[in-house]
Design a protein around this motif. Structure first.
Motif, short mmCIF file in Angstrom:
data_model
loop_
_atom_site.label_atom_id
_atom_site.label_comp_id
_atom_site.label_asym_id
_atom_site.label_seq_id
_atom_site.Cartn_x
_atom_site.Cartn_y
_atom_site.Cartn_z
N GLU A 45 -15.35 -6.82 -4.57
CA GLU A 45 -15.48 -8.20 -4.10
C GLU A 45 -14.15 -8.83 -3.73
O GLU A 45 -14.12 -9.81 -2.96
CB GLU A 45 -16.17 -9.05 -5.18
CG GLU A 45 -17.59 -8.62 -5.50
CD GLU A 45 -18.38 -9.71 -6.15
OE1 GLU A 45 -18.14 -10.90 -5.86
OE2 GLU A 45 -19.27 -9.39 -6.98
N VAL A 46 -13.05 -8.27 -4.22
CA VAL A 46 -11.75 -8.93 -4.03
C VAL A 46 -10.78 -8.12 -3.19
O VAL A 46 -10.10 -8.66 -2.31
CB VAL A 46 -11.10 -9.25 -5.40
CG1 VAL A 46 -9.71 -9.85 -5.23
CG2 VAL A 46 -11.99 -10.20 -6.21
N MET A 47 -10.69 -6.80 -3.42
CA MET A 47 -9.59 -6.02 -2.86
C MET A 47 -10.02 -4.88 -1.95
O MET A 47 -9.29 -4.50 -1.04
CB MET A 47 -8.75 -5.41 -4.01
CG MET A 47 -8.19 -6.42 -5.00
SD MET A 47 -6.81 -7.37 -4.34
CE MET A 47 -5.53 -6.12 -4.27
N GLU B 196 -18.98 4.88 -0.75
CA GLU B 196 -18.45 5.64 -1.88
C GLU B 196 -18.45 4.79 -3.15
O GLU B 196 -18.75 5.29 -4.24
CB GLU B 196 -17.03 6.12 -1.57
CG GLU B 196 -16.44 7.06 -2.61
CD GLU B 196 -17.13 8.41 -2.65
OE1 GLU B 196 -16.88 9.15 -3.61
OE2 GLU B 196 -17.91 8.72 -1.73
N ARG B 197 -18.13 3.51 -3.03
CA ARG B 197 -18.10 2.65 -4.20
C ARG B 197 -19.49 2.51 -4.82
O ARG B 197 -19.64 2.48 -6.04
CB ARG B 197 -17.55 1.26 -3.81
CG ARG B 197 -17.51 0.25 -4.98
CD ARG B 197 -16.75 0.78 -6.19
NE ARG B 197 -15.50 1.37 -5.87
CZ ARG B 197 -14.34 0.71 -5.74
NH1 ARG B 197 -14.34 -0.61 -5.92
NH2 ARG B 197 -13.24 1.33 -5.44
N SER B 198 -20.50 2.45 -3.99
CA SER B 198 -21.87 2.37 -4.51
C SER B 198 -22.21 3.59 -5.35
O SER B 198 -22.82 3.48 -6.42
CB SER B 198 -22.86 2.23 -3.34
OG SER B 198 -22.63 1.03 -2.63
N LYS B 199 -21.82 4.77 -4.87
CA LYS B 199 -22.07 6.00 -5.62
C LYS B 199 -21.27 6.01 -6.92
O LYS B 199 -21.76 6.48 -7.97
CB LYS B 199 -21.72 7.22 -4.76
CG LYS B 199 -22.63 7.42 -3.56
CD LYS B 199 -24.07 7.67 -4.00
CE LYS B 199 -24.98 7.94 -2.81
NZ LYS B 199 -26.39 8.14 -3.22
N GLN B 200 -20.04 5.53 -6.86
CA GLN B 200 -19.21 5.48 -8.07
C GLN B 200 -19.84 4.59 -9.13
O GLN B 200 -19.97 4.97 -10.30
CB GLN B 200 -17.81 4.97 -7.72
CG GLN B 200 -17.00 5.90 -6.85
CD GLN B 200 -15.77 5.22 -6.26
OE1 GLN B 200 -15.58 4.01 -6.39
NE2 GLN B 200 -14.94 6.00 -5.59
N HIS C 224 -23.67 -6.04 -1.17
CA HIS C 224 -22.59 -7.02 -1.11
C HIS C 224 -22.07 -7.27 0.30
O HIS C 224 -21.95 -8.43 0.73
CB HIS C 224 -21.44 -6.61 -2.04
CG HIS C 224 -20.35 -7.62 -2.10
ND1 HIS C 224 -19.20 -7.51 -1.34
CD2 HIS C 224 -20.23 -8.77 -2.79
CE1 HIS C 224 -18.42 -8.55 -1.57
NE2 HIS C 224 -19.01 -9.32 -2.45
N PRO C 225 -21.70 -6.23 1.07
CA PRO C 225 -21.20 -6.52 2.42
C PRO C 225 -22.27 -7.14 3.33
O PRO C 225 -21.93 -7.93 4.21
CB PRO C 225 -20.77 -5.14 2.94
CG PRO C 225 -21.52 -4.15 2.12
CD PRO C 225 -21.68 -4.78 0.78
N VAL C 226 -23.54 -6.81 3.08
CA VAL C 226 -24.62 -7.42 3.87
C VAL C 226 -24.70 -8.90 3.55
O VAL C 226 -24.82 -9.75 4.45
CB VAL C 226 -25.97 -6.73 3.57
CG1 VAL C 226 -27.07 -7.33 4.44
CG2 VAL C 226 -25.87 -5.22 3.81
#
Length: 325
Positions: A114-116, A124-128, A194-196
């Motif tokens: 959300e910040v960086m 990839e973040r979703s999978k993590q 989130h990006p949506v």
């Protein structure tokens, strides 16, 4: 042990006496220089008319237990093969800590997104985040956790330990009903959303976010159905955040607040009182400076936290790393 080795030669002998703190007695009557480990501390004498605090006794019990575990010699009243309650409690607590650490790490991943995080990092973040959520869930619903909880039911724990076991059991019984793959899917879907949401917010376009929101709602309904298929899904989800406040009570409290606040607000508006309000659009740098000053006034420790900007303000973290936006 180092202190004992420095103070004596030969082999130690056991001497039983009423007061563990009176090393002088051993020195003068038994001719022994000794190192004493007992329950008394300054201000905590234990004579015929005084007693040691329970906090001190509990710390000493823990110390003695570690000594026994290190040496391997059983002592009456301590945890042995016949009395494994305290050892089981430690195992349960360590398992819960590991699950909590993973949850904290997932919070940092969420904060970063959300910040960086660069915009292209979402897949990839979703999978993590999904993987971390799944591992944390499996740790908490492991068969060993259920067995430890059962063993501790009659273990004679302290009031604080009993409260810890009660809370872990509450979480265990709820989470054990939810499949791990669903937990992982919810975490991934939340991260993907989130990006949506950010783009729809910037464009003031709810319709663009509606399908994503509907998918999240369906997943949450499925989650609630696993926990209690006969209950109102919202009531089930509400219990995740307010476990000891049922939804009916919360609604009753809010209704009473509304009954009192709405007439009060109307009366203020109808009065001659001059209301103060800050209106306008302000540079992000000025908002940051104001917020930083406010946090400083409150004693916020910037050595254990940070302030950043985000599309929607939030706070996250632990007492060691508390982040706000």
């Amino acid at each position: 042990r180092a202190a004992a080795d420095a103070a004596q030669d030969g082999h130690p002998e056991t001497v039983v006496k009423p007061h563990a703190t009176d090393a002088g007695w051993l020195a003068s009557r038994a001719g022994t220089t000794c190192v004493v480990c007992g329950a008394a501390e300054p201000g905590h004498a234990h004579t015929a008319t005084e007693s040691v605090s329970t906090e001190v006794i509990e710390r000493c019990v823990g110390l003695y237990r570690r000594v026994v575990e290190t040496v391997g010699a059983p002592i009456s009243g301590m945890a042995t093969e016949q009395s494994s309650g305290p050892e089981v409690y430690d195992e349960l607590l360590e398992q819960y800590r590991r699950a909590t650490y993973l949850g904290d790490a997932n919070g940092v991943l969420n904060w970063d997104q959300e910040v960086m995080m660069p915009e292209g990092g979402t897949p990839e973040r979703s999978k993590q985040r999904g993987a971390v959520s799944a591992v944390a869930h499996d740790l908490l619903v492991d068969d060993d956790v259920g067995r430890w909880l059962d063993e501790l039911e009659e273990a004679g724990l302290s009031e604080e330990e009993s409260a810890v076991v009660r809370e872990i059991r509450r979480q265990y019984e709820r989470k054990a009903k939810v499949p791990t793959d669903l937990v992982e899917e919810i975490s991934e879907a939340t991260s993907d959303a989130h990006p949506v949401w950010r783009e729809a917010r910037e464009n003031d376009d709810f319709d663009a976010f509606a399908p994503t929101l509907e998918r999240l709602l369906d997943l949450k309904r499925e989650y609630a159905a696993h926990i209690d298929p006969d209950a109102d899904p919202y009531a089930v989800l509400f219990a995740d955040y307010e476990p000891y406040l049922d939804l009916e009570t919360a609604e009753r409290v809010l209704e009473r607040l509304r009954e009192g606040l709405v007439p009060l607000i109307d009366a203020v508006r109808d009065s001659d009182t001059e209301l103060y309000a800050v209106e306008g659009t302000f540079p992000e740098s000025d908002q940051l400076e104001l917020t930083r000053d406010a946090l400083g006034t409150l004693g916020y420790d910037f050595e254990r936290g940070r302030l950043d900007t985000a599309p929607h303000s939030f706070s996250t973290g632990t007492q060691f790393d508390a982040r706000v936006t």
